[in-house]
Scaffold this motif. Structure first.
Motif, PDB file in Angstrom:
ATOM      1  N   LEU A  91       0.832  -1.208   0.000  1.00 54.93           N
ATOM      2  CA  LEU A  91       0.000   0.000   0.000  1.00 54.93           C
ATOM      3  C   LEU A  91       0.866   1.257   0.000  1.00 54.93           C
ATOM      4  O   LEU A  91       0.369   2.354  -0.267  1.00 54.93           O
ATOM      5  N   SER A  92       2.147   1.107   0.288  1.00 52.48           N
ATOM      6  CA  SER A  92       3.061   2.250   0.273  1.00 52.48           C
ATOM      7  C   SER A  92       3.053   2.950  -1.082  1.00 52.48           C
ATOM      8  O   SER A  92       3.205   4.171  -1.140  1.00 52.48           O
ATOM      9  N   TYR A  93       2.873   2.200  -2.151  1.00 54.43           N
ATOM     10  CA  TYR A  93       2.861   2.824  -3.487  1.00 54.43           C
ATOM     11  C   TYR A  93       1.660   3.747  -3.683  1.00 54.43           C
ATOM     12  O   TYR A  93       1.843   4.915  -4.042  1.00 54.43           O
ATOM     13  N   PRO A  94       0.424   3.281  -3.468  1.00 59.42           N
ATOM     14  CA  PRO A  94      -0.686   4.232  -3.613  1.00 59.42           C
ATOM     15  C   PRO A  94      -0.643   5.356  -2.578  1.00 59.42           C
ATOM     16  O   PRO A  94      -1.040   6.486  -2.869  1.00 59.42           O
ATOM     17  N   ILE A  95      -0.132   5.071  -1.385  1.00 64.51           N
ATOM     18  CA  ILE A  95      -0.004   6.116  -0.365  1.00 64.51           C
ATOM     19  C   ILE A  95       0.981   7.176  -0.850  1.00 64.51           C
ATOM     20  O   ILE A  95       0.744   8.377  -0.705  1.00 64.51           O
ATOM     21  N   TYR A  96       2.068   6.735  -1.454  1.00 64.01           N
ATOM     22  CA  TYR A  96       3.050   7.679  -1.991  1.00 64.01           C
ATOM     23  C   TYR A  96       2.419   8.539  -3.086  1.00 64.01           C
ATOM     24  O   TYR A  96       2.652   9.750  -3.141  1.00 64.01           O
ATOM     25  N   ILE A  97       1.608   7.942  -3.930  1.00 63.40           N
ATOM     26  CA  ILE A  97       0.925   8.709  -4.983  1.00 63.40           C
ATOM     27  C   ILE A  97      -0.007   9.747  -4.359  1.00 63.40           C
ATOM     28  O   ILE A  97      -0.081  10.889  -4.825  1.00 63.40           O
ATOM     29  N   LEU A  98      -0.698   9.366  -3.289  1.00 62.52           N
ATOM     30  CA  LEU A  98      -1.545  10.333  -2.578  1.00 62.52           C
ATOM     31  C   LEU A  98      -0.707  11.492  -2.031  1.00 62.52           C
ATOM     32  O   LEU A  98      -1.116  12.650  -2.114  1.00 62.52           O
ATOM     33  N   CYS A  99       0.454  11.173  -1.479  1.00 57.37           N
ATOM     34  CA  CYS A  99       1.344  12.225  -0.955  1.00 57.37           C
ATOM     35  C   CYS A  99       1.794  13.164  -2.069  1.00 57.37           C
ATOM     36  O   CYS A  99       1.823  14.384  -1.884  1.00 57.37           O
ATOM     37  N   VAL A 100       2.138  12.601  -3.212  1.00 59.14           N
ATOM     38  CA  VAL A 100       2.557  13.424  -4.353  1.00 59.14           C
ATOM     39  C   VAL A 100       1.418  14.335  -4.783  1.00 59.14           C
ATOM     40  O   VAL A 100       1.613  15.544  -4.976  1.00 59.14           O
ATOM     41  N   CYS A 101       0.230  13.780  -4.929  1.00 61.06           N
ATOM     42  CA  CYS A 101      -0.926  14.578  -5.351  1.00 61.06           C
ATOM     43  C   CYS A 101      -1.223  15.685  -4.342  1.00 61.06           C
ATOM     44  O   CYS A 101      -1.441  16.837  -4.733  1.00 61.06           O
ATOM     45  N   HIS A 102      -1.236  15.344  -3.072  1.00 61.32           N
ATOM     46  CA  HIS A 102      -1.512  16.326  -2.027  1.00 61.32           C
ATOM     47  C   HIS A 102      -0.465  17.442  -2.047  1.00 61.32           C
ATOM     48  O   HIS A 102      -0.805  18.618  -2.065  1.00 61.32           O
ATOM     49  N   GLY A 103       0.794  17.064  -2.048  1.00 59.19           N
ATOM     50  CA  GLY A 103       1.866  18.054  -1.980  1.00 59.19           C
ATOM     51  C   GLY A 103       1.988  18.896  -3.234  1.00 59.19           C
ATOM     52  O   GLY A 103       2.092  20.118  -3.163  1.00 59.19           O
ATOM     53  N   PHE A 104       1.967  18.240  -4.387  1.00 55.12           N
ATOM     54  CA  PHE A 104       2.183  18.967  -5.639  1.00 55.12           C
ATOM     55  C   PHE A 104       0.992  19.837  -6.013  1.00 55.12           C
ATOM     56  O   PHE A 104       1.159  20.985  -6.436  1.00 55.12           O
ATOM     57  N   LEU A 105      -0.203  19.313  -5.862  1.00 54.62           N
ATOM     58  CA  LEU A 105      -1.393  20.056  -6.296  1.00 54.62           C
ATOM     59  C   LEU A 105      -1.882  21.070  -5.269  1.00 54.62           C
ATOM     60  O   LEU A 105      -2.527  22.052  -5.628  1.00 54.62           O
ATOM     61  N   LEU A 106      -1.592  20.847  -4.001  1.00 58.46           N
ATOM     62  CA  LEU A 106      -2.072  21.752  -2.960  1.00 58.46           C
ATOM     63  C   LEU A 106      -0.973  22.647  -2.395  1.00 58.46           C
ATOM     64  O   LEU A 106      -1.252  23.738  -1.927  1.00 58.46           O
ATOM     65  N   GLY A 107       0.258  22.186  -2.475  1.00 55.15           N
ATOM     66  CA  GLY A 107       1.364  22.940  -1.891  1.00 55.15           C
ATOM     67  C   GLY A 107       1.524  24.318  -2.499  1.00 55.15           C
ATOM     68  O   GLY A 107       1.527  24.474  -3.723  1.00 55.15           O
ATOM     69  N   SER A 108       1.663  25.311  -1.638  1.00 58.01           N
ATOM     70  CA  SER A 108       1.787  26.685  -2.124  1.00 58.01           C
ATOM     71  C   SER A 108       3.138  26.936  -2.794  1.00 58.01           C
ATOM     72  O   SER A 108       3.299  27.940  -3.493  1.00 58.01           O
ATOM     73  N   ASP A 109       4.098  26.040  -2.611  1.00 58.58           N
ATOM     74  CA  ASP A 109       5.415  26.205  -3.224  1.00 58.58           C
ATOM     75  C   ASP A 109       5.576  25.419  -4.524  1.00 58.58           C
ATOM     76  O   ASP A 109       6.627  25.486  -5.150  1.00 58.58           O
ATOM     77  N   SER A 110       4.562  24.677  -4.929  1.00 60.02           N
ATOM     78  CA  SER A 110       4.681  23.809  -6.100  1.00 60.02           C
ATOM     79  C   SER A 110       4.932  24.567  -7.396  1.00 60.02           C
ATOM     80  O   SER A 110       5.403  23.988  -8.369  1.00 60.02           O
ATOM     81  N   LYS A 111       4.623  25.847  -7.421  1.00 60.73           N
ATOM     82  CA  LYS A 111       4.854  26.643  -8.623  1.00 60.73           C
ATOM     83  C   LYS A 111       6.326  27.004  -8.801  1.00 60.73           C
ATOM     84  O   LYS A 111       6.742  27.421  -9.867  1.00 60.73           O
ATOM     85  N   LEU A 112       7.098  26.853  -7.726  1.00 55.79           N
ATOM     86  CA  LEU A 112       8.539  27.115  -7.817  1.00 55.79           C
ATOM     87  C   LEU A 112       9.201  26.003  -8.613  1.00 55.79           C
ATOM     88  O   LEU A 112       8.902  24.819  -8.428  1.00 55.79           O
TER      89      LEU A 112
END
Length: 191
Positions: A130-151
């Motif tokens: 399950l670490s793989y789908p959890i990692y994908i969730l982390c990527v989606c959360h961080g990249f799409l919601l993170g205020s620094d992702s535009k950097l």
């Protein structure tokens, strides 16, 4: 005491803990994949397992800090229900809910690893994968919601870490474990 917590630069700390959690969890994933490579043996493999466990526990702790600080943030405060119940946040419920699910997933993987000796290997392995789908969730959360992702460097970090894990995973599945090699050689000799 409350004034001290409210005066903290919480928005900066939330961002730092979030990205730090992501990087440390990436290292934990990479070490876990490398640990499964058949060429690692003995003390080196044991050391890799220790670092894998340390990275995952540390990364989960950083993710918990990232989450808890949202309570005292004055810029965009969350209440406990928004943090605990997936998809209930007032601000961006889908992406915040994905983050909540990812955190629950991290805790589940850590818990099932702690009780590994009480589980059948296949059951534990199913939870661990399950670490793989959890990692994908982390990527989606961080990249799409993170205020620094535009950097640029942050986008590069997400892309590079995902690519590294894809390459490590693909390389692992291309490696044939010695037992399977011997079985295939044995079967081909019988034909």
């Amino acid at each position: 005491m409350i004034d001290f917590f409210v005066s903290l630069p919480t928005w900066m700390l939330i961002r730092v803990f979030g990205m730090s959690a992501y990087i440390v969890l990436f290292l934990g994933m990479a070490l876990g994949i490398l640990y499964s490579y058949p060429q690692w043996k003995g003390a080196r493999k044991a050391q890799m397992l220790r670092w894998h466990k340390f990275a995952n526990i540390t990364g989960t702790g950083l993710a918990l800090l990232h989450t808890v600080l949202l309570i005292i943030d004055t810029f965009m405060p969350f209440d406990w229900a928004e943090l605990v119940l997936p998809f209930s946040a007032k601000h961006n419920p889908i992406l915040n809910g994905i983050g909540t699910l990812a955190l629950y997933g991290l805790l589940l993987v850590l818990f099932t690893t702690d009780i590994r000796n009480m589980l059948k290997r296949k059951v534990w392995l199913a939870f661990h994968f399950l670490s793989y789908p959890i990692y994908i969730l982390c990527v989606c959360h961080g990249f799409l919601l993170g205020s620094d992702s535009k950097l640029g460097w942050v986008s590069f970090m997400y892309g590079a870490t995902v690519l590294i894990l894809i390459v490590l995973t693909a390389a692992r599945f291309l490696m044939v474990p010695r037992k399977r090699q011997l079985k295939s050689v044995h079967v081909s000799k019988q034909l």
